[in-house]
Design a protein around this motif. Structure first.
Motif, mmCIF file in Angstrom:
data_model
loop_
_atom_site.group_PDB
_atom_site.id
_atom_site.type_symbol
_atom_site.label_atom_id
_atom_site.label_comp_id
_atom_site.label_asym_id
_atom_site.label_seq_id
_atom_site.Cartn_x
_atom_site.Cartn_y
_atom_site.Cartn_z
ATOM 1 N N ARG A 18 50.463 72.974 22.154
ATOM 2 C CA ARG A 18 49.353 73.867 21.804
ATOM 3 C C ARG A 18 49.768 74.637 20.561
ATOM 4 N N LYS A 19 48.975 74.518 19.527
ATOM 5 C CA LYS A 19 49.282 75.194 18.278
ATOM 6 C C LYS A 19 48.902 76.668 18.364
ATOM 7 N N SER A 20 49.614 77.503 17.635
ATOM 8 C CA SER A 20 49.337 78.939 17.622
ATOM 9 C C SER A 20 47.884 79.204 17.273
ATOM 10 N N GLY A 21 47.269 80.137 17.987
ATOM 11 C CA GLY A 21 45.893 80.519 17.721
ATOM 12 C C GLY A 21 44.858 79.554 18.259
ATOM 13 N N THR A 22 45.283 78.575 19.091
ATOM 14 C CA THR A 22 44.346 77.600 19.659
ATOM 15 C C THR A 22 44.467 77.591 21.184
ATOM 16 N N THR A 23 43.549 76.889 21.829
ATOM 17 C CA THR A 23 43.554 76.832 23.289
ATOM 18 C C THR A 23 43.744 75.425 23.842
ATOM 19 N N LYS A 24 43.671 74.406 23.000
ATOM 20 C CA LYS A 24 43.733 73.020 23.462
ATOM 21 C C LYS A 24 45.129 72.425 23.276
ATOM 22 N N PHE A 25 45.548 71.627 24.262
ATOM 23 C CA PHE A 25 46.799 70.890 24.174
ATOM 24 C C PHE A 25 46.509 69.506 23.605
ATOM 25 N N MET A 26 47.419 69.020 22.781
ATOM 26 C CA MET A 26 47.260 67.740 22.097
ATOM 27 C C MET A 26 48.631 67.139 21.849
ATOM 28 N N HIS A 27 48.643 65.991 21.175
ATOM 29 C CA HIS A 27 49.905 65.378 20.758
ATOM 30 C C HIS A 27 50.505 66.176 19.610
ATOM 31 N N PRO A 28 51.816 66.068 19.422
ATOM 32 C CA PRO A 28 52.369 66.533 18.159
ATOM 33 C C PRO A 28 51.768 65.676 17.041
ATOM 34 N N GLY A 29 51.493 66.286 15.927
ATOM 35 C CA GLY A 29 50.927 65.534 14.811
ATOM 36 C C GLY A 29 50.202 66.427 13.845
ATOM 37 N N GLY A 30 49.598 65.800 12.853
ATOM 38 C CA GLY A 30 48.867 66.574 11.863
ATOM 39 C C GLY A 30 48.401 65.721 10.705
ATOM 40 N N LYS A 31 48.027 66.399 9.653
ATOM 41 C CA LYS A 31 47.443 65.754 8.478
ATOM 42 C C LYS A 31 48.528 65.162 7.573
ATOM 43 N N PRO A 32 48.271 63.980 7.023
ATOM 44 C CA PRO A 32 49.226 63.412 6.066
ATOM 45 C C PRO A 32 49.225 64.203 4.758
ATOM 46 N N GLU A 33 50.385 64.272 4.151
ATOM 47 C CA GLU A 33 50.510 64.865 2.824
ATOM 48 C C GLU A 33 50.184 63.793 1.788
#
Length: 136
Positions: free
Chosen positions: A23-38
Motif C-alpha cells: 500500500r503506497k503512502s496516502g492510498t487505501t488500496k493494496f497492489m503489487h510492487p511496481g510503477g511507471k516506466p522511466e
C-alpha cells in the motif's frame, strides 16, 4: 475521456506461497510492487527497478517471467485506466527480509485463496491477476 497510464507490476511470493501486496503512502488500496516506466525503460526494466526501490528486492529484468498484460481501472487515480504488464519474480522470498521503502507505507502477504476476504485490493489484482492465478 479517461487517461491511460503504462505501469509494470511484479508478483513476489514467500516460501508459503503468499503473494506480496503493498500500500503506497496516502492510498487505501493494496497492489503489487511496481510503477511507471522511466523514459527508455522496458516494462521488465521498470518492474525490476520498482522492486528495488519499493521493497528492496534485486531481480534482473531478464529473470522476470511475463504473466500478462491487462488494461483496467487505476486504483488510486480517478479517471485513469492503467495498461499493466505483470511479471512473476523467480523463486520464493523471505518475508522477514523484505521491508517497505520509498513511497510504500505497508506490506501485506496474502494467501491468494483467501483474497475475497480483503476489500482493499486494487482492481488490477481483483479483476485480472487473482482470477488468472486461481485458474492456473
Amino acid at each position: 475521456m479517461k487517461k491511460s497510464l503504462l505501469v509494470s507490476a511484479v508478483c513476489i511470493y514467500d516460501p508459503e506461497g503468499r503473494l506480496l501486496t503493498v500500500r503506497k503512502s496516502g492510498t487505501t488500496k493494496f497492489m503489487h510492487p511496481g510503477g511507471k516506466p522511466e523514459p527508455g525503460e522496458t516494462a521488465a526494466q521498470a518492474g525490476s527497478r520498482e522492486l528495488a526501490e519499493e521493497v528492496g528486492i534485486l531481480v534482473d529484468a531478464a529473470d522476470l517471467e511475463l504473466m500478462g498484460v491487462w488494461t483496467g481501472t487505476a486504483a488510486n487515480e480517478s479517471n485513469t485506466d492503467i495498461v499493466a504488464t505483470v511479471y512473476t519474480a523467480p523463486g520464493r522470498w523471505d518475508s522477514k527480509a523484505i521491508r517497505p521503502t520509498a513511497e510504500i507505507a505497508e506490506l501485506r502477504w496474502m494467501d491468494i485463496s483467501r483474497a475475497a476476504e480483503h476489500d482493499d485490493l486494487a482492481p488490477l489484482l481483483t479483476e485480472y491477476v487473482l482470477p488468472h492465478l486461481l485458474a492456473s
